[in-house]
Write a protein that holds these residues in place. Sequence first.
Motif, PDB file in Angstrom:
ATOM      1  N   SER A  20       0.715  -1.200  -0.037  1.00  0.00           N
ATOM      2  CA  SER A  20      -0.076  -0.119   0.048  1.00  0.00           C
ATOM      3  C   SER A  20       0.729   1.398  -0.186  1.00  0.00           C
ATOM      4  O   SER A  20       0.522   2.292  -0.688  1.00  0.00           O
ATOM      5  N   SER A  23       2.117   1.781  -3.564  1.00  0.00           N
ATOM      6  CA  SER A  23       1.127   2.386  -4.392  1.00  0.00           C
ATOM      7  C   SER A  23       0.704   3.593  -4.171  1.00  0.00           C
ATOM      8  O   SER A  23       0.376   4.523  -5.075  1.00  0.00           O
ATOM      9  N   GLY A 322      -3.288  -3.084  -6.923  1.00  0.00           N
ATOM     10  CA  GLY A 322      -1.915  -2.435  -6.645  1.00  0.00           C
ATOM     11  C   GLY A 322      -1.453  -1.668  -7.816  1.00  0.00           C
ATOM     12  O   GLY A 322      -1.587  -1.643  -8.892  1.00  0.00           O
ATOM     13  N   PHE A 323      -0.862  -0.258  -7.177  1.00  0.00           N
ATOM     14  CA  PHE A 323      -0.085   0.477  -8.045  1.00  0.00           C
ATOM     15  C   PHE A 323       1.290   0.851  -8.030  1.00  0.00           C
ATOM     16  O   PHE A 323       1.851   2.031  -8.072  1.00  0.00           O
ATOM     17  N   THR A 324       2.001  -0.207  -7.470  1.00  0.00           N
ATOM     18  CA  THR A 324       3.346  -0.155  -7.525  1.00  0.00           C
ATOM     19  C   THR A 324       4.026  -0.048  -8.750  1.00  0.00           C
ATOM     20  O   THR A 324       3.329  -0.446  -9.936  1.00  0.00           O
ATOM     21  N   SER A 327       3.130  -3.169 -10.579  1.00  0.00           N
ATOM     22  CA  SER A 327       1.823  -3.690 -10.818  1.00  0.00           C
ATOM     23  C   SER A 327       1.523  -3.525 -12.200  1.00  0.00           C
ATOM     24  O   SER A 327       1.741  -2.478 -12.735  1.00  0.00           O
ATOM     25  N   LYS A 330      -0.986  -0.771 -13.073  1.00  0.00           N
ATOM     26  CA  LYS A 330      -0.443   0.535 -13.663  1.00  0.00           C
ATOM     27  C   LYS A 330       0.115   0.643 -15.082  1.00  0.00           C
ATOM     28  O   LYS A 330      -0.114   1.500 -15.857  1.00  0.00           O
TER      29      LYS A 330
END
Length: 377
Positions: A20, A23, A322-324, A327, A330
């Motif tokens: 988190s 992200s 997830g937005f790492t 991920s 993304k």
Amino acid sequence: MNKKHVALIFGGNSSEHDVSKRSAQNFYDAITATNKYDITVFAIAQNGYFLDPASSERILALEDEQPIVDAFMAKIDATDPLARISALRAAGDFDIFFPVVHGNLGEDGTLQGLFRMLNKPYVGAPLRGHAVSFDKVLTKELLTVNGIRNTTYMVVDPKIAQNLSWEQVVAELGDIVFVKAANQGSSVGISRVKSAEELKTALADSFQYDYKVLIEQAVKGPRELEVGVIGNDDLLVSEIGAHTVPEQGVGDGWYDYSNKFVDNSAVQFEIPAKLPDSVTQEVKQMALDAFKVLNLRGEARMDFLLDENDVPYLGEPNTLPGFTNMSLFKRLWDYSDINNAKLADMLIEYGFEEFERNESLSYSFLALGEEKIGKFN
């Protein structure tokens, strides 16, 4: 023009706490890049307390978290029944919540219930959309009833598991299965099983995270696909992404937590996925159908398994993907010509739009006066 004020929330008490943070860093940068919003950040510590913005900014910058949390806890009155959320007062009159809390608290509907009680707009699905989608069993039941293809499965609790034999599992699901905690994310509490001993170990692991466990038939020769969906009523579907790991399908390799978030250097990605046109259209339509059936809004990532005959099975939805940097969600929008800043802006607008739509609903009631009770014979 006055900028809208966004309260960005990250962290949480789940196993995805560190995911988190990463992200949230990317979303913070994306929201800043729009130059349309002021941002106040709130970390939720692993003990469940919202931290003040100054402490939260340090955690977002990846400073050592525990000393920051200890210092915060030393200053608050933990006997206050609202102590866990009292730090939210520091944001003042903000306009919208932007939750980036994966897993427990953030993806199970808990935070969305708080947002609704506070009567504030928020990004993403409503409480019921998150809650149902977070429960793998409820998700599969809804998908099945609505004719959206998914894998065969059985559900066990600790009592059922005591008397469950490997022979029973093989007879119903085949000799390779996946064991999953019903309410957990990011491949935590999931095991690939092909023997009685592995089943015993896998069940013990999954029951750490939930009292309801899913045992799911493995797909033969699988390719894993992901597709993003954004919007409320007018939905957009991303390009489809595919990924494989060494020995997937023939050995023990699969897209586990380590491959997703720790080291994906051995993972092979393909965007857009090279698929027959008919399969591409079917996967995208299944993603759209599932988004609607599960009452999702704003954003979701739909995960699929494609078998050796190019038949797609919907694995599960992710209502707060997830937005790492690792991920795929993304990257999917990058390949769909929607960069991070544009995506963040669209998600915020969807949140305002959905709030306004719900504000038009009536919750009026008739006041009770002197009731007249019927006669009982």
